[in-house]
Design a protein around this motif. Structure first.
Motif, PDB file in Angstrom:
ATOM      1  N   MET A 179       0.830  -1.202   0.000  1.00  0.00           N
ATOM      2  CA  MET A 179       0.000   0.000   0.000  1.00  0.00           C
ATOM      3  C   MET A 179       0.866   1.255   0.000  1.00  0.00           C
ATOM      4  N   GLN A 180       1.981   1.193   0.727  1.00  0.00           N
ATOM      5  CA  GLN A 180       2.886   2.333   0.722  1.00  0.00           C
ATOM      6  C   GLN A 180       3.461   2.562  -0.673  1.00  0.00           C
ATOM      7  N   GLU A 181       3.809   1.495  -1.371  1.00  0.00           N
ATOM      8  CA  GLU A 181       4.318   1.617  -2.736  1.00  0.00           C
ATOM      9  C   GLU A 181       3.278   2.249  -3.659  1.00  0.00           C
ATOM     10  N   GLU A 182       1.992   2.048  -3.338  1.00  0.00           N
ATOM     11  CA  GLU A 182       0.912   2.631  -4.128  1.00  0.00           C
ATOM     12  C   GLU A 182       0.658   4.091  -3.763  1.00  0.00           C
ATOM     13  N   GLY A 183       1.395   4.616  -2.789  1.00  0.00           N
ATOM     14  CA  GLY A 183       1.269   6.018  -2.415  1.00  0.00           C
ATOM     15  C   GLY A 183       0.264   6.306  -1.320  1.00  0.00           C
ATOM     16  N   LYS A 184      -0.225   5.271  -0.630  1.00  0.00           N
ATOM     17  CA  LYS A 184      -1.205   5.503   0.425  1.00  0.00           C
ATOM     18  C   LYS A 184      -0.518   6.009   1.694  1.00  0.00           C
ATOM     19  N   THR A 185      -1.252   6.813   2.447  1.00  0.00           N
ATOM     20  CA  THR A 185      -0.771   7.356   3.713  1.00  0.00           C
ATOM     21  C   THR A 185      -1.291   6.474   4.832  1.00  0.00           C
ATOM     22  N   ILE A 186      -0.394   5.966   5.677  1.00  0.00           N
ATOM     23  CA  ILE A 186      -0.785   4.963   6.669  1.00  0.00           C
ATOM     24  C   ILE A 186      -0.304   5.376   8.054  1.00  0.00           C
ATOM     25  N   LEU A 187      -1.236   5.464   8.997  1.00  0.00           N
ATOM     26  CA  LEU A 187      -0.902   5.667  10.399  1.00  0.00           C
ATOM     27  C   LEU A 187      -1.062   4.324  11.098  1.00  0.00           C
ATOM     28  N   PHE A 188       0.009   3.885  11.754  1.00  0.00           N
ATOM     29  CA  PHE A 188       0.104   2.526  12.267  1.00  0.00           C
ATOM     30  C   PHE A 188       0.346   2.570  13.767  1.00  0.00           C
ATOM     31  N   SER A 189      -0.658   2.187  14.551  1.00  0.00           N
ATOM     32  CA  SER A 189      -0.519   2.140  15.994  1.00  0.00           C
ATOM     33  C   SER A 189      -0.245   0.707  16.429  1.00  0.00           C
ATOM     34  N   SER A 190       0.814   0.505  17.216  1.00  0.00           N
ATOM     35  CA  SER A 190       1.160  -0.863  17.615  1.00  0.00           C
ATOM     36  C   SER A 190       1.979  -0.840  18.891  1.00  0.00           C
ATOM     37  N   HIS A 191       1.815  -1.904  19.701  1.00  0.00           N
ATOM     38  CA  HIS A 191       2.696  -2.119  20.846  1.00  0.00           C
ATOM     39  C   HIS A 191       3.920  -2.935  20.446  1.00  0.00           C
ATOM     40  N   ASN A 192       3.891  -3.489  19.249  1.00  0.00           N
ATOM     41  CA  ASN A 192       4.956  -4.370  18.788  1.00  0.00           C
ATOM     42  C   ASN A 192       6.073  -3.529  18.173  1.00  0.00           C
ATOM     43  N   MET A 193       7.148  -3.361  18.929  1.00  0.00           N
ATOM     44  CA  MET A 193       8.236  -2.520  18.452  1.00  0.00           C
ATOM     45  C   MET A 193       8.936  -3.124  17.242  1.00  0.00           C
ATOM     46  N   GLY A 194       8.886  -4.462  17.112  1.00  0.00           N
ATOM     47  CA  GLY A 194       9.452  -5.106  15.935  1.00  0.00           C
ATOM     48  C   GLY A 194       8.714  -4.698  14.676  1.00  0.00           C
ATOM     49  N   GLU A 195       7.378  -4.610  14.780  1.00  0.00           N
ATOM     50  CA  GLU A 195       6.576  -4.156  13.637  1.00  0.00           C
ATOM     51  C   GLU A 195       6.902  -2.715  13.280  1.00  0.00           C
ATOM     52  N   ILE A 196       6.980  -1.881  14.294  1.00  0.00           N
ATOM     53  CA  ILE A 196       7.297  -0.468  14.059  1.00  0.00           C
ATOM     54  C   ILE A 196       8.652  -0.337  13.374  1.00  0.00           C
TER      55      ILE A 196
END
Length: 242
Positions: A179-196
């Motif tokens: 989705m990022q490659e498609e130019g979408k803006t993404i806000l990602f909330s997570s407790h998983n620091m590995g994901e971040i």
């Protein structure tokens, strides 16, 4: 693009969010960090026009959540943590289709999107089954598909991998990268620091309703002299630069 400008939210005498500001560029995956109760979900609910800011404003793709809430809702997809809010008597396909129909998707396009998301999220075996008997992970996949069915420009994801097994979580992260490659803006909330660490280059950290940090992961590591993101998170929350 998302721009949060000096936003506060009060509930009576309680201030849930206080003077929060940050900006997410178009085509960026931006991390929103904080403990439970820190103000992350309240901030995201204001972005989604579910709550109105007490002071300040938020702009989504140039539209104000206060002045242009309908235009904002047309451009976002939102997934909240916790209860996925599906209709148990409907199939996975019917749940997703119902949400897509609210956005006015034509039937052919709607089914095309459902089939595509079903393949990406590995839901083909249960897409036409009622969701009442689904596991937490299966329901989460349906909720993710429902969030993305109308192909929104801005995607707000609150703990999106909750309930997903390792394989499903990896598939989802690949979807976010696509989705990022498609130019979408993404806000990602997570407790998983590995994901971040894997998905985001810039983050905002909220603690007790206030901003504690906003910037790149690299600058966060430099500022605190710590490489491990979990250790940095605790140092910021505790107000310590160990």
């Amino acid at each position: 693009m998302i721009e949060v400008k000096q936003v506060s939210k009060r509930f009576g005498d309680f201030t849930a969010v206080r003077d929060v500001s940050f900006r997410v560029e178009a085509g960026e995956v931006y991390g929103l960090l904080g403990e439970n109760g820190a103000g992350k979900t309240t901030t995201m609910r204001m972005m989604a026009t579910i709550l109105q800011p007490t002071t300040g404003d938020i702009e989504i793709s140039g539209f104000s959540v206060q002045r242009d809430p309908v235009e904002v809702r047309r451009r976002i997809g939102i997934l909240f943590g916790g209860d996925v809010g599906l209709y148990n008597r409907l199939t996975a396909r019917e749940n997703i289709a119902y949400f897509g129909s609210l956005y006015g998707l034509e039937q052919a396009r709607l089914q095309e999107r459902i089939d595509s998301l079903s393949r990406m999220l590995d839901m083909e075996e249960f897409i036409d089954r009622r969701v009442g008997s689904f596991s937490r992970g299966m329901k989460q996949k349906v909720a993710i598909a429902r969030t993305l069915v109308h192909d929104p420009d801005v995607v707000l994801l609150d703990e999106p991998t909750t309930g997903l097994d390792v394989t499903a979580a990896n598939n989802f992260r690949r979807m976010v990268a696509r989705m990022q490659e498609e130019g979408k803006t993404i806000l990602f909330s997570s407790h998983n620091m590995g994901e971040i660490n894997k998905l985001c280059k810039r983050v905002a950290l909220i603690h007790k309703g206030s901003m504690r940090f906003a910037g790149t992961l690299e600058s966060m590591r430099e500022q605190y002299g710590i490489h491990d993101l979990d250790d940095i998170f605790m140092a910021v929350v505790e107000g310590s630069e160990n």
